[in-house]
Design an enzyme around this catalytic site. Sequence first.
Site, short mmCIF file in Angstrom:
data_model
loop_
_atom_site.label_atom_id
_atom_site.label_comp_id
_atom_site.label_asym_id
_atom_site.label_seq_id
_atom_site.Cartn_x
_atom_site.Cartn_y
_atom_site.Cartn_z
CG HIS A 1 -0.48 -9.98 5.60
ND1 HIS A 1 -0.95 -10.86 4.65
CD2 HIS A 1 0.56 -9.32 5.02
CE1 HIS A 1 -0.21 -10.75 3.56
NE2 HIS A 1 0.71 -9.83 3.75
CD GLU B 1 -0.62 -6.37 3.11
OE1 GLU B 1 0.49 -6.15 3.60
OE2 GLU B 1 -0.76 -7.00 2.05
CG HIS C 1 5.30 -8.27 5.66
ND1 HIS C 1 4.87 -7.04 5.25
CD2 HIS C 1 4.61 -9.17 4.90
CE1 HIS C 1 3.97 -7.17 4.28
NE2 HIS C 1 3.79 -8.45 4.05
C1 GLA Z 1 2.47 -8.60 1.16
C2 GLA Z 1 3.40 -8.38 0.03
C3 GLA Z 1 3.28 -9.48 -0.94
C4 GLA Z 1 3.48 -10.83 -0.28
C5 GLA Z 1 2.52 -10.96 0.86
C6 GLA Z 1 2.77 -12.23 1.61
O1 GLA Z 1 1.19 -8.32 0.83
O2 GLA Z 1 3.21 -7.14 -0.59
O3 GLA Z 1 4.20 -9.31 -1.96
O4 GLA Z 1 4.80 -10.93 0.18
O5 GLA Z 1 2.65 -9.88 1.72
O6 GLA Z 1 2.82 -13.35 0.79
#
Ligand code: GLA
Length: 373
Positions: free
Chosen positions: A201, A338, A129
């Site tokens: 998110h 997402e 991210h």
């Molecule tokens: C995304 C990732 C997950 C986790 C979340 C945050 O969805 O794919 O593995 O890191 O973010 O906790």
Amino acid sequence: MLLGCKDEKKTDMPETTQAKTKSSIVKSDYATTKEGVKIEKYTLTNANGMKMEVITMGGDIISLTAPDKDGKFEDVVLGYTTPDLYLDGNPYFFGAIIGRYGNRIAKGKFTLDGKPYQLTVNDGPNSLHGGKGFDKRVWTATPVEGDAPALKLTYTAKDGEEGYPGKLNVTVTYVLSNDNALEISYEAESDKNTVVNLTQHSYFNLSGNFAESIESQELELKAGKYLPVDATLIPTGELKAVAGTPFDFTKAKAIGKDINVADDQLKKGLGYDHCWIFDDAANTLKSVGSLYHKASGRYMEVLTTEPAIQFYSGNFIDGTKDSKTGGKYQKRSGLCLETQHYPDSPNQPSFPITTLKAGEKYSTKTTYKFSVK
Ligand code: GLA
């Protein structure tokens, strides 16, 4: 402060479809960071009374209400109960805008135009991210005039920020439409060739009660294939058919139905934490799936211009953070949908390209549309 509101169109609309409330955007002070930066909160209310709160830290959606089949509005997104967790790193990425590159880039390394880049590594051996990404940055908010409340958020990432090339101007606009949809548009432009993969998110739980696991909610994904991952959640490169596996959501299915099946991929993700590839790869706004909570009747349709979606079943929520509806958030208190390009695309030539060339415009749209059935 009341920044904008639209009159009910009483003269134009028949009695039965008349809006119940005026749409509005109200700005207020939210909190101040340790560095002394003031964070604002914007409350958007649409003509049906649906409400969304957004803060300028991370462009975080901290609450979003939706009506159930009896017209009862409840919050359907997870969030912290105090500002400090939003201001201080947002450990779960609750409600945040994600960038410059959503999801993982293996070892935080990639090569572009023959030049190697090293990103911040923040998730085991990988970059997740965007490192200290857009969720941890303060955005500038501007309400947008229109029929429905809308908020434009802008952020400029520096050339070299978190290791990425190019100064990137980003604009994310949230519209809370009068047909109860959260419409998100993402735009970006860089002064150098770079890689971009923006997403949102929010953790949804359509029950409005975050003590209730999302496992009973039914998910549909119009995706016949998904990306299996290695032990660090980087795609192996294979596009695997979901047919006959726990990853088949082509027909709406309770999330909990197969989540505990003995399956190597579920084991790696501690549940679902994978990228599904839509059957329809068109770069147009298309319906790609839905989430349904039978008891409340709340139904959320997902539409996007993106080719894929990371469905994350809240596996890393560890029971340490207070819930808005009482108690602590637990594993599976919420789920993320997402919409995005594939993870690790800069290192996987067979995946659709995520390079944004200097001066070109990045533009994607995603809509979460709420109704009841
Ligand atoms: C995304 C990732 C997950 C986790 C979340 C945050 O969805 O794919 O593995 O890191 O973010 O906790």
